[in-house]
Design a protein around this motif. Structure first.
Motif, PDB file in Angstrom:
ATOM      1  N   MET A   1      -6.793   9.248  -7.438  1.00 20.83           N
ATOM      2  CA  MET A   1      -6.669  10.429  -6.581  1.00 20.83           C
ATOM      3  C   MET A   1      -5.272  11.039  -6.653  1.00 20.83           C
ATOM      4  N   ILE A   2      -4.263  10.173  -6.697  1.00 22.05           N
ATOM      5  CA  ILE A   2      -2.884  10.660  -6.677  1.00 22.05           C
ATOM      6  C   ILE A   2      -2.432  11.140  -8.051  1.00 22.05           C
ATOM      7  N   SER A   3      -2.695  10.337  -9.100  1.00 24.32           N
ATOM      8  CA  SER A   3      -2.116  10.604 -10.409  1.00 24.32           C
ATOM      9  C   SER A   3      -2.671  11.864 -11.048  1.00 24.32           C
ATOM     10  N   LEU A   4      -3.978  12.080 -10.958  1.00 26.82           N
ATOM     11  CA  LEU A   4      -4.556  13.255 -11.612  1.00 26.82           C
ATOM     12  C   LEU A   4      -4.741  14.427 -10.666  1.00 26.82           C
ATOM     13  N   TRP A   5      -5.262  14.139  -9.487  1.00 32.89           N
ATOM     14  CA  TRP A   5      -5.683  15.228  -8.607  1.00 32.89           C
ATOM     15  C   TRP A   5      -4.633  15.624  -7.582  1.00 32.89           C
ATOM     16  N   GLY A   6      -3.592  14.809  -7.407  1.00 31.94           N
ATOM     17  CA  GLY A   6      -2.551  15.136  -6.436  1.00 31.94           C
ATOM     18  C   GLY A   6      -3.044  15.127  -5.002  1.00 31.94           C
ATOM     19  N   ILE A   7      -4.015  14.292  -4.728  1.00 29.84           N
ATOM     20  CA  ILE A   7      -4.582  14.204  -3.382  1.00 29.84           C
ATOM     21  C   ILE A   7      -3.723  13.268  -2.531  1.00 29.84           C
ATOM     22  N   GLN A   8      -3.332  13.720  -1.349  1.00 31.10           N
ATOM     23  CA  GLN A   8      -2.591  12.874  -0.415  1.00 31.10           C
ATOM     24  C   GLN A   8      -3.524  11.768   0.068  1.00 31.10           C
ATOM     25  N   THR A   9      -3.178  10.519  -0.247  1.00 30.60           N
ATOM     26  CA  THR A   9      -4.132   9.429  -0.062  1.00 30.60           C
ATOM     27  C   THR A   9      -3.569   8.320   0.822  1.00 30.60           C
ATOM     28  N   THR A  10      -4.405   7.831   1.729  1.00 31.78           N
ATOM     29  CA  THR A  10      -4.052   6.715   2.606  1.00 31.78           C
ATOM     30  C   THR A  10      -5.102   5.620   2.444  1.00 31.78           C
ATOM     31  N   ILE A  11      -4.636   4.371   2.327  1.00 30.97           N
ATOM     32  CA  ILE A  11      -5.555   3.233   2.284  1.00 30.97           C
ATOM     33  C   ILE A  11      -5.474   2.481   3.604  1.00 30.97           C
ATOM     34  N   LEU A  12      -6.622   2.154   4.158  1.00 29.32           N
ATOM     35  CA  LEU A  12      -6.696   1.328   5.365  1.00 29.32           C
ATOM     36  C   LEU A  12      -7.306  -0.020   4.994  1.00 29.32           C
ATOM     37  N   GLU A  13      -6.604  -1.089   5.337  1.00 27.08           N
ATOM     38  CA  GLU A  13      -7.078  -2.442   5.028  1.00 27.08           C
ATOM     39  C   GLU A  13      -6.925  -3.318   6.267  1.00 27.08           C
ATOM     40  N   LYS A  14      -7.977  -4.018   6.654  1.00 28.95           N
ATOM     41  CA  LYS A  14      -7.912  -4.811   7.887  1.00 28.95           C
ATOM     42  C   LYS A  14      -7.097  -6.098   7.723  1.00 28.95           C
ATOM     43  N   GLU A  15      -6.960  -6.611   6.485  1.00 33.57           N
ATOM     44  CA  GLU A  15      -6.111  -7.776   6.255  1.00 33.57           C
ATOM     45  C   GLU A  15      -4.644  -7.332   6.222  1.00 33.57           C
ATOM     46  N   ASP A  16      -3.720  -8.290   6.167  1.00 34.40           N
ATOM     47  CA  ASP A  16      -2.306  -7.938   6.241  1.00 34.40           C
ATOM     48  C   ASP A  16      -1.646  -7.789   4.867  1.00 34.40           C
ATOM     49  N   SER A  17      -2.465  -7.619   3.807  1.00 36.18           N
ATOM     50  CA  SER A  17      -1.934  -7.361   2.470  1.00 36.18           C
ATOM     51  C   SER A  17      -3.006  -6.674   1.634  1.00 36.18           C
ATOM     52  N   ILE A  18      -2.580  -6.023   0.549  1.00 37.00           N
ATOM     53  CA  ILE A  18      -3.567  -5.406  -0.333  1.00 37.00           C
ATOM     54  C   ILE A  18      -4.100  -6.437  -1.322  1.00 37.00           C
ATOM     55  N   LEU A  19      -5.254  -6.141  -1.888  1.00 35.26           N
ATOM     56  CA  LEU A  19      -5.947  -7.079  -2.778  1.00 35.26           C
ATOM     57  C   LEU A  19      -5.991  -8.474  -2.169  1.00 35.26           C
ATOM     58  N   PRO A  20      -6.420  -8.602  -0.924  1.00 31.72           N
ATOM     59  CA  PRO A  20      -6.329  -9.886  -0.209  1.00 31.72           C
ATOM     60  C   PRO A  20      -7.177 -10.989  -0.818  1.00 31.72           C
ATOM     61  N   GLY A  21      -8.236 -10.638  -1.538  1.00 29.12           N
ATOM     62  CA  GLY A  21      -9.071 -11.668  -2.138  1.00 29.12           C
ATOM     63  C   GLY A  21      -8.587 -12.121  -3.499  1.00 29.12           C
ATOM     64  N   PHE A  22      -7.493 -11.514  -3.978  1.00 30.24           N
ATOM     65  CA  PHE A  22      -7.021 -11.813  -5.332  1.00 30.24           C
ATOM     66  C   PHE A  22      -5.565 -12.257  -5.376  1.00 30.24           C
ATOM     67  N   LEU A  23      -4.705 -11.588  -4.600  1.00 31.94           N
ATOM     68  CA  LEU A  23      -3.274 -11.872  -4.648  1.00 31.94           C
ATOM     69  C   LEU A  23      -2.809 -12.632  -3.395  1.00 31.94           C
ATOM     70  N   ASP A  24      -1.806 -13.490  -3.573  1.00 36.02           N
ATOM     71  CA  ASP A  24      -1.175 -14.073  -2.392  1.00 36.02           C
ATOM     72  C   ASP A  24      -0.283 -13.006  -1.758  1.00 36.02           C
ATOM     73  N   LYS A  25       0.186 -13.266  -0.552  1.00 39.64           N
ATOM     74  CA  LYS A  25       0.921 -12.250   0.199  1.00 39.64           C
ATOM     75  C   LYS A  25       2.239 -11.857  -0.479  1.00 39.64           C
ATOM     76  N   GLU A  26       2.903 -12.813  -1.082  1.00 45.46           N
ATOM     77  CA  GLU A  26       4.191 -12.521  -1.729  1.00 45.46           C
ATOM     78  C   GLU A  26       3.995 -11.569  -2.912  1.00 45.46           C
ATOM     79  N   THR A  27       2.991 -11.858  -3.739  1.00 43.38           N
ATOM     80  CA  THR A  27       2.735 -10.985  -4.883  1.00 43.38           C
ATOM     81  C   THR A  27       2.223  -9.638  -4.429  1.00 43.38           C
ATOM     82  N   SER A  28       1.373  -9.644  -3.415  1.00 43.72           N
ATOM     83  CA  SER A  28       0.835  -8.389  -2.882  1.00 43.72           C
ATOM     84  C   SER A  28       1.942  -7.496  -2.360  1.00 43.72           C
ATOM     85  N   ALA A  29       2.956  -8.097  -1.742  1.00 49.26           N
ATOM     86  CA  ALA A  29       4.059  -7.298  -1.190  1.00 49.26           C
ATOM     87  C   ALA A  29       4.818  -6.538  -2.273  1.00 49.26           C
ATOM     88  N   ILE A  30       4.928  -7.142  -3.457  1.00 47.72           N
ATOM     89  CA  ILE A  30       5.603  -6.473  -4.579  1.00 47.72           C
ATOM     90  C   ILE A  30       4.822  -5.230  -4.985  1.00 47.72           C
TER      91      ILE A  30
END
Length: 209
Positions: free
Chosen positions: A180-209
């Motif tokens: 959405m951002i790279s091609l279309w320039g759409i102002q984008t917000t992600i909402l996630e109920k966990e306290d990090s992104i990709l919570p099922g794949f990354l640990d919190k330290e890596t997710s923070a990077i």
């Protein structure tokens, strides 16, 4: 496979269903294998939908091709694999005691019946449903099917999306945000109920990077 009859019906024509059907057709060519798929496409690469949304792929059919550029459609499975497949076909009832099922052709609403000796469920995963009522709109959409990506692309190409909110910071949510951002320039917000992104794949330290 001892004791099985010769008619195998598989509900679901995406990765799992088509892989099962293809494997069975190789090891038991005497079986009559039938795939019933509710959607329009067979063996579709859903993980590539953000690539179409971003414009990296111009034609959504690219996500439905083999490595040698053949579209995996009904004719492909019939001619190459010896498998009968029906798309736009929704199973509406199953009678295990009689080993029969009924399915509806979503194009003409015609209802048909099939006998089976063995029935396979390969219906895949589903998105989590929003736990409260909301107004149905073309601007409120899941992003798990080709139709979802086509809907987004059509709106974006017409410049009808200025701001977007994505619920869920899994792989698809993050990849879609980048598109959405790279091609279309759409102002984008992600909402996630966990306290990090990709919570099922990354640990919190890596997710923070």
């Amino acid at each position: 496979m001892e004791g099985l009859g010769k008619q195998i019906v598989i509900i679901g024509g995406m990765a799992a269903g088509c892989k099962i059907a293809s494997r069975l057709s190789r090891i038991r060519p005497d079986f009559n294998i039938i795939i019933l798929e509710k959607g329009k496409y067979l063996s579709f690469s859903s993980c590539g939908l953000p690539l179409f949304a971003s414009g990296e792929l111009d034609n959504i059919d690219e996500l439905n091709k083999t490595s040698y550029n053949t579209i995996r459609d009904i004719n492909y499975f019939k001619d190459v694999k010896g498998i009968t497949a029906y798309t736009n076909s929704e199973v509406i009832s199953i009678l295990p005691s009689e080993q029969t099922l009924s399915y509806k052709n979503l194009t003409n609403q015609e209802i048909s019946e099939l006998n089976y000796d063995y029935l396979v469920f390969a219906t895949g995963s589903t998105h989590k449903k929003i736990p409260f009522p909301y107004h149905q709109s073309r601007r409120l959409s899941n992003f798990s099917k080709p139709e979802d990506a086509l809907n987004f692309r059509q709106l974006a190409q017409k410049g009808l999306i200025k701001n977007a909110v994505i619920i869920g910071a899994g792989f698809i949510g993050c990849e879609l945000a980048e598109a959405m951002i790279s091609l279309w320039g759409i102002q984008t917000t992600i909402l996630e109920k966990e306290d990090s992104i990709l919570p099922g794949f990354l640990d919190k330290e890596t997710s923070a990077i």
